[in-house]
Design a protein around this motif. Structure first.
Motif: not given
Length: 340
Positions: A267-273
């Motif tokens: 749900n966030s940029d922390g999950d992008l990779q």
């Protein structure tokens, strides 16, 4: 009426009753299995999920994937349960600091502890990652792993969300619980891959999500084996061991799972990779982002939020063809009506 006629009538009566019961059971079973995702509104998002699952689990199909490789990874905060107005584990850390403060009179004059005790959350957040890390180290270490697990369970049994006035484990997303059950029923193996603490999550994820402790991956602090009163224990130390966020997530997948997942949910940029790594693999892949758009039933936030920011990942979703959940539009219900 002769005896034979009576027997026939009784037989036909029983057969009619049996047929009625079987028909009723069939209708009930069909109603239960017809829609595996009843809290999801019909539309492109739900269609994409069902299509991917059907294609990858249909034997003989072009996109069939063997059960051993049906691995899906899920972020936790903001993906499976609420993360606003602050991460649940941070709320836990703040409460722990308050509970431990009588043992630390020096905290009354030492930041960030002073701001916590003064109830000044804005000042706490202004301290940045360093201040938050200091709070976590002070509140999460200095005890055995068993003691910490019990503290977490006791806190979750009592603590309530400031807006919804419900226990945090009741603020899991009903549509995501259905998705977990749907994938489980189709032979998928699910892992939680969170920036949150691994030992903060493990005491409750199996009961709430059906995901056992060995399938929970998260950030961790160091532990040390020692003896206390002749009994071996693992002591939690105030030192960071691993941060499972951003580019740490693909590293964790490789280190702890050993297979590249075929589906990733965040749900966030922390999950992008995590989504980049998952969807870059060969064969059918699925990436999904939960976009928090419902300010009435939950909280609306994305690009400007200091918690759960969804900015770069939202842009890349359009470029990579990832599925984006519009919480307001795509979910009939946010939270379970009853305790999960």
């Amino acid at each position: 009426m002769n005896q034979l006629s009576g027997i026939r009538l009784t037989f036909y009566g029983y057969r009619s009753i049996l047929c009625f019961l079987l028909l009723s059971f069939s209708m009930v079973t069909h109603a239960r299995t017809a829609d595996p995702l009843p809290s999801w509104n019909s539309g492109p998002v739900k269609t994409a999920i069902v299509k991917f699952v059907k294609e990858t689990t249909q034997k003989g199909g072009r996109h069939f994937i063997a059960p051993a490789k049906r691995i899906a990874v899920f972020d936790n905060d903001g993906t499976l349960w609420s993360e606003q107005p602050l991460y649940v584990q941070l709320a836990f850390a703040l409460d722990r600091v308050k509970a431990l403060s009588p043992r630390h009179p020096e905290w009354k004059d030492t930041e960030p502890f002073k701001s916590v005790l003064d109830g000044d959350l804005k000042a706490v957040m202004a301290g940045g990652e360093r201040a938050l890390l200091e709070l976590v180290m002070a509140s999460h270490a200095g005890m055995t792993t068993e003691e910490f697990a019990q503290i977490v369970k006791d806190w979750l049994a009592e603590a309530k969300h400031p807006k919804h006035n419900r226990r945090y484990t009741e603020l899991v997303y009903q549509p995501m619980l259905e998705l977990l059950a749907y994938l489980r029923g189709k032979g998928f193996k699910m892992y939680i891959l969170s920036g949150g603490g691994i030992e903060f999550m493990r005491p409750w994820t199996e009961k709430v999500y059906g995901i056992p402790p060995e399938q929970v991956i998260g950030s961790s602090i160091k532990t040390k084996f020692e003896f206390q009163g002749g009994k071996p224990v693992l002591m939690r130390l105030p030192e960071v061991d691993f941060i499972d966020d951003k580019d740490g997530k693909p590293v964790a997948i490789n280190k702890f799972i050993g297979h590249r997942p075929i589906a990733a949910f965040g749900n966030s940029d922390g999950d992008l990779q995590m989504l980049q790594w998952t969807t870059a693999g060969d064969g059918p892949r699925f990436g999904l982002l939960v976009h928090h758009t419902d300010d009435k039933r939950e909280t609306a936030y994305d690009r400007q939020s200091s918690i759960g920011r969804l900015d770069k990942a939202l842009d890349e979703a359009g470029q990579k063809g990832w599925t984006v959940v519009d919480m307001k539009k795509d979910w009939k219900r946010i939270f379970p009506l009853k305790k999960p």
